[in-house]
Scaffold this motif. Structure first.
Motif, PDB file in Angstrom:
ATOM      1  N   ALA A 178      14.598 -19.610  13.215  1.00 15.25           N
ATOM      2  CA  ALA A 178      15.872 -18.599  13.549  1.00 15.25           C
ATOM      3  C   ALA A 178      15.841 -18.615  14.970  1.00 15.25           C
ATOM      4  CB  ALA A 178      15.354 -17.498  12.616  1.00 15.25           C
ATOM      5  N   SER A 179      14.936 -18.451  15.562  1.00 15.31           N
ATOM      6  CA  SER A 179      14.967 -17.975  17.097  1.00 15.31           C
ATOM      7  C   SER A 179      15.640 -19.302  17.852  1.00 15.31           C
ATOM      8  CB  SER A 179      13.477 -17.858  17.611  1.00 15.31           C
ATOM      9  OG  SER A 179      13.083 -16.910  17.272  1.00 15.31           O
ATOM     10  N   VAL A 180      15.254 -20.290  17.629  1.00 16.79           N
ATOM     11  CA  VAL A 180      15.725 -21.540  18.100  1.00 16.79           C
ATOM     12  C   VAL A 180      17.437 -21.503  17.911  1.00 16.79           C
ATOM     13  CG1 VAL A 180      15.728 -24.166  18.493  1.00 16.79           C
ATOM     14  CG2 VAL A 180      13.655 -22.909  18.267  1.00 16.79           C
ATOM     15  N   ILE A 181      17.650 -21.578  16.695  1.00 23.64           N
ATOM     16  CA  ILE A 181      19.140 -21.732  16.157  1.00 23.64           C
ATOM     17  C   ILE A 181      19.957 -20.624  16.939  1.00 23.64           C
ATOM     18  CG2 ILE A 181      20.541 -21.773  14.205  1.00 23.64           C
ATOM     19  CD1 ILE A 181      18.459 -22.985  12.483  1.00 23.64           C
ATOM     20  N   ASN A 182      19.398 -19.270  17.111  1.00 21.38           N
ATOM     21  CA  ASN A 182      20.125 -18.165  17.604  1.00 21.38           C
ATOM     22  C   ASN A 182      20.263 -18.537  19.067  1.00 21.38           C
ATOM     23  OD1 ASN A 182      20.486 -16.807  15.032  1.00 21.38           O
ATOM     24  ND2 ASN A 182      18.627 -15.626  15.528  1.00 21.38           N
ATOM     25  N   GLY A 183      19.459 -19.310  19.597  1.00 19.21           N
ATOM     26  CA  GLY A 183      19.465 -19.589  21.168  1.00 19.21           C
ATOM     27  C   GLY A 183      20.472 -20.551  21.430  1.00 19.21           C
ATOM     28  N   LEU A 192      20.911 -15.910  12.921  1.00 18.95           N
ATOM     29  CA  LEU A 192      20.294 -15.908  11.708  1.00 18.95           C
ATOM     30  C   LEU A 192      18.921 -15.539  11.674  1.00 18.95           C
ATOM     31  CD1 LEU A 192      19.762 -18.168   9.282  1.00 18.95           C
ATOM     32  CD2 LEU A 192      18.742 -19.764  10.772  1.00 18.95           C
ATOM     33  N   VAL A 193      18.669 -14.779  10.426  1.00 16.18           N
ATOM     34  CA  VAL A 193      17.517 -14.000  10.121  1.00 16.18           C
ATOM     35  C   VAL A 193      16.687 -14.702   8.993  1.00 16.18           C
ATOM     36  CG1 VAL A 193      16.569 -11.719   9.709  1.00 16.18           C
ATOM     37  CG2 VAL A 193      18.875 -12.185  10.783  1.00 16.18           C
ATOM     38  N   LEU A 194      15.357 -14.921   9.400  1.00 12.99           N
ATOM     39  CA  LEU A 194      14.578 -15.508   8.533  1.00 12.99           C
ATOM     40  C   LEU A 194      13.181 -14.914   8.930  1.00 12.99           C
ATOM     41  CD1 LEU A 194      15.136 -19.381   8.239  1.00 12.99           C
ATOM     42  CD2 LEU A 194      15.794 -17.442   6.661  1.00 12.99           C
ATOM     43  N   GLY A 195      12.412 -14.105   7.761  1.00 12.17           N
ATOM     44  CA  GLY A 195      11.311 -13.328   7.965  1.00 12.17           C
ATOM     45  C   GLY A 195      10.622 -13.353   6.653  1.00 12.17           C
ATOM     46  N   LEU A 196       9.122 -13.554   6.515  1.00 15.36           N
ATOM     47  CA  LEU A 196       8.469 -13.331   5.336  1.00 15.36           C
ATOM     48  C   LEU A 196       7.014 -13.034   5.873  1.00 15.36           C
ATOM     49  CD1 LEU A 196      10.558 -15.995   4.827  1.00 15.36           C
ATOM     50  CD2 LEU A 196       9.378 -16.077   2.684  1.00 15.36           C
ATOM     51  N   LEU A 197       6.662 -11.732   5.284  1.00 14.94           N
ATOM     52  CA  LEU A 197       5.047 -11.439   5.467  1.00 14.94           C
ATOM     53  C   LEU A 197       4.721 -10.748   4.550  1.00 14.94           C
ATOM     54  CD1 LEU A 197       5.105  -8.242   6.505  1.00 14.94           C
ATOM     55  CD2 LEU A 197       6.186  -9.091   8.427  1.00 14.94           C
ATOM     56  N   ASP A 198       3.693 -10.504   4.407  1.00 17.79           N
ATOM     57  CA  ASP A 198       2.623  -9.868   3.221  1.00 17.79           C
ATOM     58  C   ASP A 198       1.227  -9.276   3.858  1.00 17.79           C
ATOM     59  OD1 ASP A 198       0.474 -11.841   2.613  1.00 17.79           O
ATOM     60  OD2 ASP A 198       2.381 -12.851   1.889  1.00 17.79           O
ATOM     61  N   TYR A 199       0.896  -8.366   3.158  1.00 20.26           N
ATOM     62  CA  TYR A 199      -0.345  -7.581   3.481  1.00 20.26           C
ATOM     63  C   TYR A 199      -1.296  -7.102   2.404  1.00 20.26           C
ATOM     64  CZ  TYR A 199       1.837  -3.101   2.645  1.00 20.26           C
ATOM     65  OH  TYR A 199       2.396  -2.005   2.166  1.00 20.26           O
ATOM     66  N   GLN A 200      -2.648  -7.172   2.450  1.00 24.45           N
ATOM     67  CA  GLN A 200      -3.500  -6.742   1.463  1.00 24.45           C
ATOM     68  C   GLN A 200      -4.627  -5.937   2.245  1.00 24.45           C
ATOM     69  OE1 GLN A 200      -3.071 -10.509   1.134  1.00 24.45           O
ATOM     70  NE2 GLN A 200      -0.909  -9.880   0.380  1.00 24.45           N
ATOM     71  N   ALA A 201      -4.937  -4.854   1.687  1.00 21.67           N
ATOM     72  CA  ALA A 201      -6.072  -4.113   2.206  1.00 21.67           C
ATOM     73  C   ALA A 201      -6.755  -3.143   0.973  1.00 21.67           C
ATOM     74  CB  ALA A 201      -5.659  -3.133   3.247  1.00 21.67           C
ATOM     75  N   ARG A 202      -8.416  -3.365   1.279  1.00 19.05           N
ATOM     76  CA  ARG A 202      -9.060  -2.859   0.169  1.00 19.05           C
ATOM     77  C   ARG A 202     -10.098  -2.119   0.993  1.00 19.05           C
ATOM     78  NH1 ARG A 202     -12.457  -6.513  -3.657  1.00 19.05           N
ATOM     79  NH2 ARG A 202     -13.302  -6.901  -1.879  1.00 19.05           N
ATOM     80  N   VAL A 203     -10.496  -0.968   0.420  1.00 23.84           N
ATOM     81  CA  VAL A 203     -11.527  -0.262   1.044  1.00 23.84           C
ATOM     82  C   VAL A 203     -12.536   0.245  -0.061  1.00 23.84           C
ATOM     83  CG1 VAL A 203     -12.502   1.750   2.203  1.00 23.84           C
ATOM     84  CG2 VAL A 203     -10.378   0.609   3.064  1.00 23.84           C
ATOM     85  N   THR A 204     -13.621  -0.218  -0.082  1.00 23.14           N
ATOM     86  CA  THR A 204     -14.426   0.154  -1.386  1.00 23.14           C
ATOM     87  C   THR A 204     -15.793   1.169  -0.796  1.00 23.14           C
ATOM     88  OG1 THR A 204     -14.130  -1.749  -2.376  1.00 23.14           O
ATOM     89  CG2 THR A 204     -15.947  -0.611  -3.515  1.00 23.14           C
ATOM     90  N   GLN A 205     -15.950   2.179  -1.681  1.00 19.08           N
ATOM     91  CA  GLN A 205     -16.854   3.150  -0.901  1.00 19.08           C
ATOM     92  C   GLN A 205     -17.748   3.385  -2.425  1.00 19.08           C
ATOM     93  OE1 GLN A 205     -17.637   4.560   1.996  1.00 19.08           O
ATOM     94  NE2 GLN A 205     -19.479   5.254   0.753  1.00 19.08           N
ATOM     95  N   ARG A 206     -19.174   3.647  -2.145  1.00 20.20           N
ATOM     96  CA  ARG A 206     -19.868   3.820  -3.227  1.00 20.20           C
ATOM     97  C   ARG A 206     -19.927   5.263  -3.394  1.00 20.20           C
ATOM     98  NH1 ARG A 206     -24.000   0.337  -0.967  1.00 20.20           N
ATOM     99  NH2 ARG A 206     -25.115   2.184  -0.286  1.00 20.20           N
ATOM    100  N   VAL A 207     -20.239   5.714  -4.662  1.00 21.70           N
ATOM    101  CA  VAL A 207     -20.043   7.236  -4.616  1.00 21.70           C
ATOM    102  C   VAL A 207     -20.922   7.633  -5.854  1.00 21.70           C
ATOM    103  CG1 VAL A 207     -18.512   9.224  -5.766  1.00 21.70           C
ATOM    104  CG2 VAL A 207     -17.448   7.381  -4.167  1.00 21.70           C
TER     105      VAL A 207
END
Length: 675
Positions: A178-183, A192-207
């Motif tokens: 998209a950056s090249v085409i827009n230039g 042109l806009v094209l963007g895909l991202l995802d994230y996951q985070a886990r914190v486990t603590q003994r209690v």
């Protein structure tokens, strides 16, 4: 044992291959470890994409990993990650998974009635397991391929009993493109806009003797054109935060959790003169609690409850600039409407017991769900469930599953707020009965055959483009789209997990799904001359589906594999992406030949589709690192799938031409390193 009428035997081959089962295990899922699915060709190393080669699963369009489980729409299948429902499994519904593949240790796939702890779904249920927390060493995985770059890391803090897991992926190739085409575009052209991202985070603590787990995950997609001029843009996002406590209680263990969620979908389109922007947003807040225990060697019990509050609104704005080309510019007029789409509360409670005696294991269960959508719906439904297994010998077992299930009407794809708002049209209701046998063969093979019958007491079919959610009389609109029907089929499977040399996963599915539908009768001019209600095949029905995936380990760290896929075409009904079958008719005014629609129960079927995928990988070590390089090619055979026909005329002759996506191959070339 001979099956009596209405009682069928279900095969669940996956359970046979598991080393052991927990006392409260019920149902009969196909169970897989991620290592078994990692090398399947055509899946790009993603466990969830491997669902497309399993029995009972067909597709809409090849390459879009939207599982049609026993004829149900993809949105009717629920995906869970360690107890948290994932609202959107793939980027923009057809791209890579929104969950990092290294985060998933395995999955259980229920094609029929799931255990009583799962509810509000008429399709399948996929229960994915997270990788175990690292207890002693830091672990890291990094990967890069032609589409995205990803990372996963696990950091244990032994002094405090804490473990942190972080993962995510970013699609860098669309962003660079998209950056090249827009230039290269002019300053007045839309970006042109094209963007895909995802994230996951886990914190486990003994209690104490238990543990506290915080899990956060989400994704964001943005694609289209923005700026001035003609624009078309689509964006989706979801976020989930789940806090769960597990702790021993009495002779068992209790689980308590609270979940917050935010889902959005936005789309805009138009040109200089006018532009329309529509946004859907849904906020959810839920809680769940469960307790399970083994009361004896023969009896285990489980009970729980959940509640979820959903608030949905739609925001629509229209921008209009009066005037014609060349005329003086006039003030822009913008109108905006924000409307509450749904304020729904879903509650549920369940209980089940597993009794084991000799060759038998029987699990009766009961689920009660409440649906409140003021003032349109206030309904309580009761869902009995039953699963049974009879081990005739060490190698042969018979299984039975049955249940009553409900779900609000749903579209083809999940969208924020649609399910909650569509509840005002009334609930869908279906029975599910399945039965079969599984056989453990020599050399690690397991074989099985399934038979299933799914009578649909009430099905509500929604238009793909019209939500029908803001109708003046939603109850009447629901009655218009209500139909009864049934589904049935046979599933065969052969499976051999990857050993030192090779593995096999082969599945054949025969399935039918029909709905009683009003059909318009037309004459040769295309005029409606009458109507009739007849059983019609569902638009998603592919009668025969065959998959075979073979993986072979070679010397020097090489692994090669191929997947063969074949399916017969769906009915050419005019629904979804498909065209509607036409026949030669007569123009009533000119008397010349023209295309006219055939009666709905006379439509043809689209052509069958055959595809070959291929994969090759090389593994090795470099100091403390182990690495893998791979090339995974989807549609190596470069075959074209026809999903519609164009009906026209040339030189006075009627012409019918097939239309489909070009025979494009989708390669995944990348490298992964583990520390």
């Amino acid at each position: 044992m001979r099956p009596t009428p209405g009682v069928l035997l279900v095969l669940l081959v996956g359970a046979v291959s598991r080393a052991e089962e927990t006392p409260t295990t019920s149902g009969a899922p196909l169970s897989f470890e991620s290592s078994e699915l990692h090398d399947l060709a055509g899946t790009w190393g993603e466990p969830f994409r491997a669902l497309m080669v399993m029995p009972g699963v067909s597709h809409i369009v090849s390459g879009a990993s939207l599982p049609v489980v026993r004829g149900s729409a993809p949105s009717s299948t629920g995906f869970y990650l360690d107890g948290v429902r994932v609202p959107q499994l793939y980027h923009l519904w057809v791209g890579p998974s929104t969950v990092h593949p290294e985060l998933v240790s395995g999955l259980d796939f229920h094609r029929g009635p799931a255990p009583a702890r799962f509810g509000r779904e008429l399709g399948g249920t996929v229960d994915a397991r997270l990788i175990a927390p690292s207890t002693d060493t830091v672990r890291a995985v990094g990967s890069i391929d032609l589409l995205d770059v990803g990372v996963l890391t696990q950091v244990p803090l032994r002094s405090t009993g804490t473990e942190v897991t972080l993962a995510g992926r970013f699609a860098y190739t669309p962003w660079i493109a998209a950056s090249v085409i827009n230039g290269l575009r002019g300053p007045s052209s839309p970006d042109l806009v094209l963007g895909l991202l995802d994230y996951q985070a886990r914190v486990t603590q003994r209690v104490g003797q238990g543990s506290l787990r915080l899990l956060a995950l989400g994704s964001s997609d943005d694609a289209g054109l923005s700026g001035t001029g003609d624009v078309v843009r689509l964006g989706t996002a979801f976020h989930r935060v789940d806090l769960r406590l597990t702790h021993p209680l009495g002779v068992g263990e209790v689980e308590a959790a609270v979940t917050w969620g935010q889902d959005t979908l936005g789309a805009n389109g138009g040109g200089e003169a006018s532009r329309v922007t529509v946004g859907l947003s849904e906020r959810t807040l839920g809680a769940r609690m469960a307790w399970h225990a083994a009361l004896s060697q023969r009896l285990a019990v489980e009970a729980g409850a959940d509640v979820e509050r959903r608030l949905t609104h739609v925001d629509q704005s229209t921008t209009f600039r009066p005037g014609e080309a060349g005329a003086p510019e006039r003030p822009t007029v913008t109108t905006s409407v924000v409307q509450s789409l749904a304020r729904a509360t879903f509650t549920g409670a369940y209980a089940q017991a597993t009794w084991t005696q000799g060759m038998w294991r029987v699990t009766p269960g009961l689920r009660v769900d409440g649906y409140l959508l003021a003032p349109a719906l206030n309904q309580v439904v009761v869902e009995p469930r039953l699963h049974a297994r009879a081990a005739l010998s060490e190698t042969v077992a018979l299984r039975l599953g049955a249940g009553l299930l409900h779900q609000p009407p749903a579209h083809l794809l999940d969208a924020p707020g649609v399910e909650a708002a569509a509840a005002r049209l009334g609930l869908q209701r279906a029975f599910q009965v399945e039965a079969g046998a599984d056989l453990r063969g020599p050399a690690g093979f397991t074989f099985g055959a399934d038979v299933f019958v799914h009578p649909s007491v009430r099905t509500v079919e929604l238009d793909v483009l019209s939500f029908d959610l803001l109708a003046d009389d939603p109850a009447a609109r629901g009655r218009m789209r209500t139909a009864e029907g049934y589904g049935y089929g046979v599933e065969l499977m052969a499976r051999r997990p990857l050993s030192e040399r090779w593995s096999l996963l082969a599945a054949y599915t025969f399935q039918r799904r029909t709905l009683n539908t009003r059909v318009e009768r037309r004459d040769d001019t295309g005029q409606v001359v009458g109507t009739e209600t007849v059983p019609l095949a569902s638009a998603l029905e592919q009668r025969h589906v065959l998959n075979a995936a073979v993986t072979v380990k070679l010397p020097w760290g090489l692994t090669v594999g191929t997947t063969l896929h074949y399916n017969t075409g769906a009915p050419e009904t005019g629904s979804l992406l498909f065209s509607s079958t036409q026949r030669e008719g007569v123009d009533p005014e000119k008397g010349t030949a023209r295309w006219v629609p055939v009666d709905r129960d006379q439509v043809a079927r689209l052509p069958g589709y055959f595809r070959v995928d291929g994969r090759v990988s090389k593994t090795g070590t470099l100091g403390p690192l182990t690495w893998e390089a791979w090339l995974d090619v989807f549609n190596l055979s470069l075959t074209k799938e026809v999903f519609r026909y164009s009906y026209g005329s040339e030189k006075g002759q009627l012409v019918r031409r097939p239309f489909g996506l070009p025979p494009v191959t989708l390669p995944s070339l990348g490298i992964r390193a583990r520390f």
